[in-house]
Enzyme design. Structure first.
Site, mmCIF file in Angstrom:
data_model
loop_
_atom_site.group_PDB
_atom_site.id
_atom_site.type_symbol
_atom_site.label_atom_id
_atom_site.label_comp_id
_atom_site.label_asym_id
_atom_site.label_seq_id
_atom_site.Cartn_x
_atom_site.Cartn_y
_atom_site.Cartn_z
ATOM 1 N N LYS A 93 0.809 -1.235 0.000
ATOM 2 C CA LYS A 93 0.000 0.000 0.000
ATOM 3 C C LYS A 93 0.837 1.279 0.000
ATOM 4 O O LYS A 93 0.451 2.260 -0.626
ATOM 5 C CB LYS A 93 -0.949 -0.007 1.201
ATOM 6 C CG LYS A 93 -1.974 -1.110 1.072
ATOM 7 C CD LYS A 93 -2.912 -1.156 2.244
ATOM 8 C CE LYS A 93 -3.815 -2.372 2.080
ATOM 9 N NZ LYS A 93 -4.913 -2.398 3.007
ATOM 10 N N ASP A 129 -9.403 2.386 2.753
ATOM 11 C CA ASP A 129 -9.281 1.725 4.053
ATOM 12 C C ASP A 129 -9.711 2.649 5.195
ATOM 13 O O ASP A 129 -10.321 2.206 6.171
ATOM 14 C CB ASP A 129 -7.814 1.326 4.318
ATOM 15 C CG ASP A 129 -7.426 0.034 3.621
ATOM 16 O OD1 ASP A 129 -8.310 -0.799 3.367
ATOM 17 O OD2 ASP A 129 -6.223 -0.136 3.332
HETATM 18 P P1 NAP Z 1 2.078 -2.983 5.999
HETATM 19 O O1 NAP Z 1 1.967 -1.711 5.233
HETATM 20 O O2 NAP Z 1 3.110 -3.979 5.588
HETATM 21 O O3 NAP Z 1 2.323 -2.562 7.541
HETATM 22 C C1 NAP Z 1 2.580 -3.489 8.527
HETATM 23 C C2 NAP Z 1 2.651 -2.818 9.894
HETATM 24 O O4 NAP Z 1 2.736 -3.845 10.882
HETATM 25 C C3 NAP Z 1 3.876 -1.931 10.098
HETATM 26 O O5 NAP Z 1 3.531 -0.924 11.016
HETATM 27 C C4 NAP Z 1 4.889 -2.885 10.715
HETATM 28 O O6 NAP Z 1 5.824 -2.240 11.545
HETATM 29 C C5 NAP Z 1 3.966 -3.742 11.567
HETATM 30 N N1 NAP Z 1 4.475 -5.076 11.789
HETATM 31 C C6 NAP Z 1 4.719 -6.040 10.862
HETATM 32 N N2 NAP Z 1 5.132 -7.161 11.469
HETATM 33 C C7 NAP Z 1 5.161 -6.907 12.803
HETATM 34 C C8 NAP Z 1 5.506 -7.671 13.935
HETATM 35 N N3 NAP Z 1 5.926 -8.941 13.828
HETATM 36 N N4 NAP Z 1 5.413 -7.094 15.156
HETATM 37 C C9 NAP Z 1 4.993 -5.817 15.276
HETATM 38 N N5 NAP Z 1 4.657 -5.030 14.223
HETATM 39 C C10 NAP Z 1 4.735 -5.577 13.003
HETATM 40 O O7 NAP Z 1 0.714 -3.786 6.020
HETATM 41 P P2 NAP Z 1 -0.770 -3.241 5.794
HETATM 42 O O8 NAP Z 1 -1.108 -3.284 4.359
HETATM 43 O O9 NAP Z 1 -0.922 -1.970 6.531
HETATM 44 O O10 NAP Z 1 -1.647 -4.404 6.484
HETATM 45 C C11 NAP Z 1 -1.617 -4.610 7.878
HETATM 46 C C12 NAP Z 1 -2.686 -5.620 8.270
HETATM 47 O O11 NAP Z 1 -3.987 -5.049 8.148
HETATM 48 C C13 NAP Z 1 -2.717 -6.890 7.401
HETATM 49 O O12 NAP Z 1 -2.960 -7.985 8.237
HETATM 50 C C14 NAP Z 1 -3.887 -6.680 6.484
HETATM 51 O O13 NAP Z 1 -4.463 -7.890 6.062
HETATM 52 C C15 NAP Z 1 -4.839 -5.934 7.431
HETATM 53 N N6 NAP Z 1 -5.824 -5.152 6.684
HETATM 54 C C16 NAP Z 1 -7.136 -5.521 6.731
HETATM 55 C C17 NAP Z 1 -8.082 -4.795 6.068
HETATM 56 C C18 NAP Z 1 -9.520 -5.182 6.126
HETATM 57 O O14 NAP Z 1 -10.273 -4.769 5.256
HETATM 58 N N7 NAP Z 1 -9.926 -5.919 7.122
HETATM 59 C C19 NAP Z 1 -7.740 -3.663 5.311
HETATM 60 C C20 NAP Z 1 -6.400 -3.308 5.288
HETATM 61 C C21 NAP Z 1 -5.445 -4.066 5.965
HETATM 62 P P3 NAP Z 1 7.198 -1.593 10.968
HETATM 63 O O15 NAP Z 1 6.818 -0.209 10.511
HETATM 64 O O16 NAP Z 1 8.113 -1.602 12.127
HETATM 65 O O17 NAP Z 1 7.643 -2.482 9.835
#
Ligand code: NAP
Length: 312
Positions: A93, A129
């Site tokens: 994203k 989102d």
């Molecule tokens: P992203 O851009 O890759 O961001 C991931 C975030 O999580 C970053 O802040 C990262 O921290 C943190 N993170 C990753 N692994 C971690 C760990 N092991 N411990 C602690 N923090 C961790 O991902 P995204 O696109 O925002 O998606 C995040 C989640 O939201 C996913 O599971 C996605 O499926 C879900 N989501 C759901 C919906 C829905 O419609 N329900 C919509 C959007 C997203 P750092 O900055 O330190 O790397």
């Protein structure tokens, strides 16, 4: 005669490179999809295909396993096809925002995109989102963000950043940003601070702050927080532990896990254990998906058909 096939199979970059050949027999034609890594879990295909069927639109939506280093080429190839649009999911994203032609206000604000519309070989990016999250909180808990003190875990990711902006726009009472890499949360606090300049009757706590991901710091904050949001991918795998332990949660908390799975995530089990209310990300999926559909087709989404398609 060729047998025509329906599909929501998983495609890859290699398939995009030979797209016309690979999809020659696919009917209705694939003209939409989601790029992610991982992507197998995504319920967007079944939800968006239900919407397409409800409106008798003769196309289908597929899932594409695109790795981070493949995104630039995948988006370049997409410009050559007759696609209507694409969703981007984890982890594309934020990177996606820099690889499109035009970003709308929602995308610029959130610093990330989850929706791309194609027009004249150009990519137009939006973020649904943020608004989808707000609608989901309202539908799950019958409360508006403006009345809540919110803590976002994973505030530096694409989704967490978008949710932080939405909280600021709706003037939530208080916003606490937590991120594994603290500098990202600190930078967002600096950008959003002007939204929180006006005083509200809160006592001696700041209206917006970034705090380290440490148990003592979280414990100190959680007395002054109502809504806890997990915007990390923790919970996508059944073996993942909860981003915060049950011992930090209390019955006054409400917990929104952006992750959706058929079984409860460790975070939602922790909420149960603490007597707190919780909801998973299905309703957010529904609302962000309905908003994406409207971006692509410029009409209201058939939300009940979409809801039924993802009902557990
Ligand atoms: P992203 O851009 O890759 O961001 C991931 C975030 O999580 C970053 O802040 C990262 O921290 C943190 N993170 C990753 N692994 C971690 C760990 N092991 N411990 C602690 N923090 C961790 O991902 P995204 O696109 O925002 O998606 C995040 C989640 O939201 C996913 O599971 C996605 O499926 C879900 N989501 C759901 C919906 C829905 O419609 N329900 C919509 C959007 C997203 P750092 O900055 O330190 O790397």
């Amino acid at each position: 005669m060729n047998e025509r096939k329906q599909t929501t199979d998983r495609y890859t970059l290699a398939d995009l490179e030979r797209w016309n050949e690979v999809t020659r027999d696919v009917d209705p034609p694939i003209r939409m999809g989601v790029f992610g890594d991982p992507v197998a879990h995504s319920l967007s295909p079944q939800m968006q295909n239900a919407a397409l069927r409800a409106y008798e639109i003769n196309m289908q939506y597929a899932r594409f396993h695109i790795r981070p280093n493949e995104l630039p080429l995948a988006l370049r190839l997409l410009r050559e096809f007759d696609f209507v649009g694409i969703n981007l999911t984890v982890p594309h994203k934020i990177a996606g925002l820099t690889q499109i032609d035009v970003a709308d206000e929602s995308a610029r604000r959130c610093g990330s995109i989850n929706t791309i519309r194609l027009h004249d070989k150009k990519l137009f990016g939006s973020n649904t989102d943020a608004e989808g999250f707000s609608r989901a909180v309202r539908s799950e808990f019958s409360i508006d963000l403006r009345d809540l003190r919110v803590m976002i875990l994973g505030a530096g990711g694409g989704t967490g950043h978008a949710i932080a902006w939405q909280c600021a726009l709706e003037n939530c009472e208080r916003l606490v940003l937590v991120n594994r890499t603290p500098a990202k949360a600190i930078a967002i606090v600096q950008r959003l601070r002007p939204f929180f300049a006006a005083p509200r009757v809160l006592g001696p706590v700041a209206r917006i702050e970034a705090v380290p991901w440490e148990e003592s710091a979280l414990r100190a904050q959680l007395a002054d927080v109502d809504l806890i949001v997990n915007a990390t991918p923790l919970g996508m795998n059944s073996s993942d532990s909860a981003p915060i332990p049950a011992r930090l949660l209390a019955p006054h908390h409400i917990v929104f896990d952006c992750v959706y799975r058929t079984s409860k995530t460790a975070l939602l089990r922790a909420a149960d254990e603490a007597g707190a209310r919780g909801a998973n990300g299905l309703s957010m999926l529904l609302h962000q998906g309905a908003l994406s559909f409207s971006v692509w087709f410029d009409r209201e989404a058939p939300i009940e058909a979409m809801r039924s398609a993802i009902a557990p």
